[in-house]
Design an enzyme around this catalytic site. Structure first.
Site, short mmCIF file in Angstrom:
data_model
loop_
_atom_site.label_atom_id
_atom_site.label_comp_id
_atom_site.label_asym_id
_atom_site.label_seq_id
_atom_site.Cartn_x
_atom_site.Cartn_y
_atom_site.Cartn_z
N GLY A 30 3.34 4.71 -27.46
CA GLY A 30 3.34 4.30 -26.06
C GLY A 30 2.49 3.07 -25.81
N ILE A 64 10.06 4.42 -24.12
CA ILE A 64 9.41 4.85 -25.36
C ILE A 64 10.40 5.61 -26.25
N LEU A 95 3.04 -3.35 -34.47
CA LEU A 95 4.26 -4.06 -34.08
C LEU A 95 4.75 -4.94 -35.23
N ARG A 139 8.51 -4.77 -36.46
CA ARG A 139 9.35 -5.98 -36.35
C ARG A 139 9.93 -6.35 -37.71
N GLU A 143 10.37 -4.69 -29.30
CA GLU A 143 9.44 -5.27 -30.29
C GLU A 143 9.24 -6.77 -30.06
N GLY A 144 9.28 -7.16 -28.79
CA GLY A 144 9.13 -8.57 -28.43
C GLY A 144 10.49 -9.22 -28.29
P1 TGC Z 1 -3.17 -12.64 -28.69
O1 TGC Z 1 -4.29 -13.51 -28.25
O2 TGC Z 1 -1.92 -13.27 -29.19
O3 TGC Z 1 -3.69 -11.63 -29.82
C1 TGC Z 1 -4.86 -10.82 -29.67
C2 TGC Z 1 -5.39 -10.58 -31.07
O4 TGC Z 1 -4.41 -9.90 -31.85
C3 TGC Z 1 -4.01 -10.74 -32.98
N1 TGC Z 1 -2.55 -10.60 -33.11
C4 TGC Z 1 -1.96 -9.89 -34.06
N2 TGC Z 1 -2.45 -9.20 -35.10
C5 TGC Z 1 -1.55 -8.57 -35.92
N3 TGC Z 1 -0.24 -8.58 -35.70
C6 TGC Z 1 0.29 -9.26 -34.67
N4 TGC Z 1 1.61 -9.25 -34.46
C7 TGC Z 1 -0.57 -9.97 -33.79
N5 TGC Z 1 -0.39 -10.71 -32.67
C8 TGC Z 1 -1.60 -11.10 -32.27
C9 TGC Z 1 -4.43 -12.14 -32.62
O5 TGC Z 1 -4.66 -12.92 -33.76
C10 TGC Z 1 -5.70 -11.88 -31.82
O6 TGC Z 1 -6.73 -11.62 -32.72
P2 TGC Z 1 -8.24 -12.13 -32.44
O7 TGC Z 1 -9.00 -11.79 -33.67
O8 TGC Z 1 -8.11 -13.60 -32.20
O9 TGC Z 1 -8.69 -11.39 -31.22
O10 TGC Z 1 -2.86 -11.62 -27.52
P3 TGC Z 1 -1.95 -11.78 -26.25
O11 TGC Z 1 -2.27 -10.63 -25.36
O12 TGC Z 1 -2.07 -13.17 -25.69
O13 TGC Z 1 -0.50 -11.56 -26.89
C11 TGC Z 1 0.56 -12.35 -26.55
C12 TGC Z 1 1.86 -11.83 -27.20
C13 TGC Z 1 3.01 -12.32 -26.34
C14 TGC Z 1 1.97 -12.42 -28.59
C15 TGC Z 1 1.89 -10.29 -27.27
O14 TGC Z 1 1.58 -9.76 -26.02
C16 TGC Z 1 3.23 -9.73 -27.71
O15 TGC Z 1 3.52 -9.68 -28.91
N6 TGC Z 1 4.09 -9.28 -26.75
C17 TGC Z 1 5.34 -8.60 -27.05
C18 TGC Z 1 5.20 -7.13 -26.72
C19 TGC Z 1 5.93 -6.26 -27.69
O16 TGC Z 1 6.41 -6.67 -28.72
N7 TGC Z 1 6.02 -4.97 -27.38
C20 TGC Z 1 6.60 -4.02 -28.27
C21 TGC Z 1 6.39 -2.62 -27.78
S1 TGC Z 1 6.75 -1.39 -29.00
C22 TGC Z 1 8.43 -1.42 -29.12
O17 TGC Z 1 9.14 -2.17 -28.54
C23 TGC Z 1 8.97 -0.41 -30.04
S2 TGC Z 1 10.66 -0.44 -30.28
C24 TGC Z 1 10.65 0.52 -31.63
C25 TGC Z 1 11.95 0.92 -32.13
O18 TGC Z 1 12.60 1.79 -31.51
O19 TGC Z 1 12.35 0.42 -33.22
P1 FAD Z 2 9.82 -8.32 -19.47
O1 FAD Z 2 8.52 -8.52 -20.16
O2 FAD Z 2 9.77 -8.02 -18.02
O3 FAD Z 2 10.73 -9.60 -19.71
C1 FAD Z 2 11.90 -9.85 -18.95
C2 FAD Z 2 12.48 -11.20 -19.37
O4 FAD Z 2 11.52 -12.23 -19.12
C3 FAD Z 2 12.81 -11.27 -20.86
O5 FAD Z 2 13.97 -12.03 -21.05
C4 FAD Z 2 11.62 -12.02 -21.46
O6 FAD Z 2 11.96 -12.72 -22.65
C5 FAD Z 2 11.26 -12.97 -20.31
N1 FAD Z 2 9.86 -13.36 -20.37
C6 FAD Z 2 8.75 -12.59 -20.29
N2 FAD Z 2 7.64 -13.33 -20.42
C7 FAD Z 2 8.05 -14.61 -20.60
C8 FAD Z 2 7.38 -15.85 -20.80
N3 FAD Z 2 6.04 -15.92 -20.90
N4 FAD Z 2 8.13 -16.98 -20.92
C9 FAD Z 2 9.48 -16.93 -20.88
N5 FAD Z 2 10.17 -15.77 -20.68
C10 FAD Z 2 9.46 -14.64 -20.55
N6 FAD Z 2 8.01 0.00 -26.03
C11 FAD Z 2 7.05 0.80 -26.59
O7 FAD Z 2 5.86 0.64 -26.32
N7 FAD Z 2 7.39 1.80 -27.45
C12 FAD Z 2 8.68 2.06 -27.80
O8 FAD Z 2 8.93 2.97 -28.61
C13 FAD Z 2 9.71 1.25 -27.21
N8 FAD Z 2 11.02 1.53 -27.47
C14 FAD Z 2 12.00 0.85 -26.76
C15 FAD Z 2 13.33 1.26 -26.89
C16 FAD Z 2 14.33 0.62 -26.16
C17 FAD Z 2 15.75 1.12 -26.26
C18 FAD Z 2 13.99 -0.48 -25.32
C19 FAD Z 2 15.06 -1.21 -24.55
C20 FAD Z 2 12.68 -0.88 -25.20
C21 FAD Z 2 11.66 -0.21 -25.90
N9 FAD Z 2 10.31 -0.55 -25.73
C22 FAD Z 2 9.33 0.21 -26.31
C23 FAD Z 2 9.94 -1.58 -24.76
C24 FAD Z 2 10.14 -3.02 -25.25
O9 FAD Z 2 9.18 -3.37 -26.19
C25 FAD Z 2 10.14 -3.94 -24.02
O10 FAD Z 2 11.33 -3.70 -23.31
C26 FAD Z 2 10.03 -5.41 -24.41
O11 FAD Z 2 8.77 -5.68 -25.00
C27 FAD Z 2 10.24 -6.34 -23.19
O12 FAD Z 2 9.49 -5.93 -22.10
P2 FAD Z 2 10.18 -5.76 -20.65
O13 FAD Z 2 11.40 -4.92 -20.85
O14 FAD Z 2 9.16 -5.25 -19.71
O15 FAD Z 2 10.67 -7.18 -20.23
#
Ligand code: TGC
Ligand code: FAD
Length: 388
Positions: A133, A166, A243, A247, A367-368
């Site tokens: 989560g 989630i 992540l 990814r 996952e972003g």
């Molecule tokens: P930022 O300043 O970029 O980073 C903070 C600190 O973390 C380090 N870091 C990482 N370390 C390891 N792996 C990574 N991927 C890392 N990314 C950043 C970074 O070096 C820094 O370290 P330090 O020592 O300098 O403090 O933090 P930010 O808050 O500005 O982050 C920006 C951004 C956009 C990169 C981040 O928020 C992001 O990646 N957003 C995307 C969110 C996302 O991917 N959510 C996924 C949710 S889980 C999910 O979707 C599960 S789906 C699963 C499935 O069903 O398969």
């Molecule tokens: P938003 O962040 O609201 O983004 C909406 C749109 O705006 C997107 O097109 C995005 O690219 C764009 N955008 C956002 N910021 C910017 C920017 N700075 N510049 C330009 N464009 C931007 N999360 C978990 O924690 N755990 C899980 O297990 C998990 N499983 C998932 C399973 C499914 C089926 C789905 C659909 C999602 C899951 N997620 C999970 C959540 C997933 O990681 C988020 O949906 C994803 O990170 C995007 O967040 P959001 O949906 O809030 O979109």
């Protein structure tokens, strides 16, 4: 590497052990999942009886050391398994990604010895299924803006907040929950049955229908001190490191999805006769097939190299971002071309391509999103952050 589209003879680059893991996974999905996946996808249901079978093949805890019940295999092998799983369905790969990268990995990397002993062996057998989560209704691409809080109280913590989208939340026995403490974000293990912990299912989604998705609702949820992940540093680094691993698996998985659809389109184009000739004899169809194979091959090279670097400890999270973005965007395009080549049959679940097409809407989002990974790459290339 993936048999359907191994144009550059990458098979030769695999060790015998890697081939065994790939082939065992393929046999499993062909026998146990492919025959039932369309039915469950249509109904939006998940076959629970699959969980012990997935565990039996060794797909939970692939990279977890054997002393905690895992297979102790390489990340490269994990990638190959993800590729074969997503050849069948993204939701199946998600089940394995979440259990391995988002739940077992943080417990192994940041958990206490007691937590490792308590959870990891049972997670490897599938007796315990986890979920992760991080995302919240108002914090998706920017998880650092989360509102979920963890307040220190005597002997533990009280968690309040909402997580959404989630994977596996409705079926999970426990959740890794990331919450803001006074010092910053920390990770907690929350077990099902804990008062104030609910996981309502998100219904009516038109993508990833084979995968249960839900919310996590935390209302004055008391978690004992021993459920804090003690090794996770304060801040976003620990959840981000999870992540990176998930990814990485998605990048490989997308190659499998694309290869399945390429093969389906190729065999269909050879068999389907229009204007008195097979579709495959038309130049426009041949161009599509050439584009599809070329795109798949480029991403095979990408995930192969990132996989090897991962096991050498040299893969940066930015490399993984490139692989996840390129591979899922490639699959998005290839699957659409396949769906077009299949004509009307392209939208029938019987041919599986429409299922992959709908799934590709999620793999380019979770996952972003692709835009977020472009900005992670952009920050690396320019040294300028677009986020702050
Ligand atoms: P930022 O300043 O970029 O980073 C903070 C600190 O973390 C380090 N870091 C990482 N370390 C390891 N792996 C990574 N991927 C890392 N990314 C950043 C970074 O070096 C820094 O370290 P330090 O020592 O300098 O403090 O933090 P930010 O808050 O500005 O982050 C920006 C951004 C956009 C990169 C981040 O928020 C992001 O990646 N957003 C995307 C969110 C996302 O991917 N959510 C996924 C949710 S889980 C999910 O979707 C599960 S789906 C699963 C499935 O069903 O398969
Ligand atoms: P938003 O962040 O609201 O983004 C909406 C749109 O705006 C997107 O097109 C995005 O690219 C764009 N955008 C956002 N910021 C910017 C920017 N700075 N510049 C330009 N464009 C931007 N999360 C978990 O924690 N755990 C899980 O297990 C998990 N499983 C998932 C399973 C499914 C089926 C789905 C659909 C999602 C899951 N997620 C999970 C959540 C997933 O990681 C988020 O949906 C994803 O990170 C995007 O967040 P959001 O949906 O809030 O979109």
């Amino acid at each position: 590497m993936i048999r359907e589209a191994d144009f550059l003879l990458m098979e030769e680059l695999l060790s015998e052990e890697e081939k065994i893991i790939r082939d065992t996974t393929r046999r499993f999905v062909e026998r146990e999942v492919l025959p039932i996946v369309a039915k469950h996808y249509e109904k939006g249901t998940f076959p629970y009886e699959l969980i012990p079978k997935v565990a039996e093949v060794g797909l939970f805890g692939i990279t977890t050391p054997p002393e905690y019940g895992g297979a102790g295999a390489s990340y490269f092998s994990y990638g190959l398994a993800c590729q074969e799983l997503e050849w069948c369905d993204s939701g199946l790969r998600s089940l394995v990604s979440v259990q391995n990268s988002l739940c077992m990995y943080p417990i192994h990397a940041y958990g206490s010895e007691g937590q490792k002993q308590k959870y990891l062996p049972k997670m490897a057998t599938g007796e315990i299924i986890g979920c992760f989560g991080l995302t919240e209704p108002d914090a998706g691409s920017d998880p650092a803006s989360m509102r979920t809080t963890a307040k220190k109280v005597k002997d533990g913590w009280v968690l309040n907040g909402n997580k959404t989208w989630i994977t596996n939340a409705p079926i999970a026995h426990m959740a890794i929950v990331w919450a803001k403490t006074e010092e910053g974000v920390r990770g907690f293990i929350v077990e099902r049955g804990t008062e104030g912990f609910e996981t309502p299912e998100i219904k009516e989604k038109m993508s990833l229908r084979f995968s249960p998705t839900g919310e996590i609702v935390l209302e004055d949820c008391f978690v004992p001190e021993e459920n804090l992940l003690p090794g996770s540093s304060v801040g976003m680094k620990a959840p981000f490191s999870c992540l990176t691993r998930a990814r990485y698996g998605i990048a490989w998985g997308a190659v499998g999805m694309a290869a399945f659809c390429y093969e389906k389109a190729l065999s269909y184009a050879k068999e389907r006769i229009q204007f008195g000739r097979p579709l495959a004899s038309f130049q426009l169809i041949q161009q599509d097939l050439a584009d599809m194979l070329t795109e798949i091959t480029k991403c095979q090279l990408l995930v192969y190299r990132v996989g090897r670097l991962f096991d050498e400890g040299r893969a940066s999270h930015v490399m993984v971002s490139m692989a996840k973005r390129a591979s899922t965007m490639m699959a998005y395009r290839v699957v659409r071309k396949a769906r077009e080549i299949l004509g009307g049959n392209g939208i029938s679940l019987e041919y599986h391509v429409i299922r992959h097409l709908c799934n590709s809407e999620t793999t380019t989002t979770y996952e972003g999103t692709n835009k977020i990974h472009a900005l992670i790459l952009g920050r690396h290339i320019t040294g300028i952050s677009a986020f702050k």
